[in-house]
Scaffold this motif. Structure first.
Motif, PDB file in Angstrom:
ATOM      1  N   THR A  50     -35.786  85.143  23.638  1.00 22.10           N
ATOM      2  CA  THR A  50     -35.502  85.111  25.278  1.00 22.10           C
ATOM      3  C   THR A  50     -36.657  84.115  25.618  1.00 22.10           C
ATOM      4  OG1 THR A  50     -35.409  87.329  25.511  1.00 22.10           O
ATOM      5  CG2 THR A  50     -35.833  86.097  27.605  1.00 22.10           C
ATOM      6  N   GLY A  52     -37.545  83.110  28.456  1.00 19.70           N
ATOM      7  CA  GLY A  52     -38.080  83.486  29.682  1.00 19.70           C
ATOM      8  C   GLY A  52     -37.519  82.392  30.680  1.00 19.70           C
ATOM      9  N   THR A  80     -43.150  82.619  35.081  1.00 17.57           N
ATOM     10  CA  THR A  80     -43.141  83.879  34.573  1.00 17.57           C
ATOM     11  C   THR A  80     -42.621  84.818  35.607  1.00 17.57           C
ATOM     12  OG1 THR A  80     -45.198  84.427  35.517  1.00 17.57           O
ATOM     13  CG2 THR A  80     -45.184  83.707  33.376  1.00 17.57           C
ATOM     14  N   GLY A  83     -37.814  87.582  33.191  1.00 19.62           N
ATOM     15  CA  GLY A  83     -37.746  87.587  31.527  1.00 19.62           C
ATOM     16  C   GLY A  83     -39.236  87.555  30.936  1.00 19.62           C
ATOM     17  N   THR A  84     -39.291  88.343  29.859  1.00 17.19           N
ATOM     18  CA  THR A  84     -40.457  88.188  28.972  1.00 17.19           C
ATOM     19  C   THR A  84     -40.041  87.301  27.836  1.00 17.19           C
ATOM     20  OG1 THR A  84     -41.178  90.428  29.663  1.00 17.19           O
ATOM     21  CG2 THR A  84     -42.149  89.600  27.827  1.00 17.19           C
ATOM     22  N   PRO A  85     -40.818  86.152  27.685  1.00 15.45           N
ATOM     23  CA  PRO A  85     -40.441  85.408  26.585  1.00 15.45           C
ATOM     24  C   PRO A  85     -40.912  86.086  25.257  1.00 15.45           C
ATOM     25  CG  PRO A  85     -41.951  84.065  28.214  1.00 15.45           C
ATOM     26  CD  PRO A  85     -41.987  85.777  28.335  1.00 15.45           C
TER      27      PRO A  85
END
Length: 175
Positions: A50, A52, A80, A83-85
């Motif tokens: 992901t 992000g 930010t 989504g969490t990268p």
């Protein structure tokens, strides 16, 4: 002359007889044969990649390292908001202490239909946490690694969620 002819005849018969005797002699050897069946190698995705969220003011790239560290170039600005990268993560199973190679894809296309028109972004430059793309299974037959890549953003990229639901293939083979 008769003695010479007789002597030559005897010598010829002796040579023929000796060859026949020697030709009948043989030797043999045996070679033991064996094989080893090892556990088949397997791979499972444990985490998806992901990138992000980000904002764009022009063309650029968003790089996700195999350690899940993001960086941006050009008009890409990291945010930010959603989504969490994460880097993609994989678990490998197989024969304990055996080495293996991984094969990463060359590229992948993310697609959105946010505006009713299909728009894409290219993902390429895949990297792994394994040095030189080679790993070694632990004695218990397990290992893991992560994968990062580069997202290429065009100028004027359409806002929306971009996905590739089928994902990308990573292959492992014993080396």
């Amino acid at each position: 002359m008769k003695k010479i002819t007789s002597l030559l005849s005897i010598m010829a018969l002796t040579a023929v007889f000796s060859s026949s005797v020697l030709a009948q002699q043989s030797a043999s050897a045996s070679a033991p044969t064996s094989t080893t069946i090892v556990a088949p190698i397997g791979i499972t995705k444990t985490s998806s990649m992901t990138f992000g969220s980000f904002a764009t003011g022009g063309a650029g790239t968003l790089v996700m390292t195999s350690a899940a560290v993001r960086s941006a170039t050009g008009g890409v600005k990291l945010t930010t908001i959603t989504g969490t990268p994460t880097a993609a993560a994989f678990a490998v199973t197989g024969q304990g202490s055996y080495g293996y190679d991984i094969t990463l894809p060359a590229s992948l296309t993310l697609t959105t239909a946010a505006t009713g028109t299909t728009t894409t972004m290219l993902v390429n430059a895949f990297t792994s946490s394994l040095a030189s793309g080679k790993g070694t299974l632990a004695a218990g037959g397990t290992d893991s690694f992560t994968v990062g890549a580069t997202l290429n953003v065009a100028a004027g990229q359409v806002v929306g969620l971009y996905e590739n639901a089928t994902g990308f293939a990573v292959t492992v083979n014993y080396n």
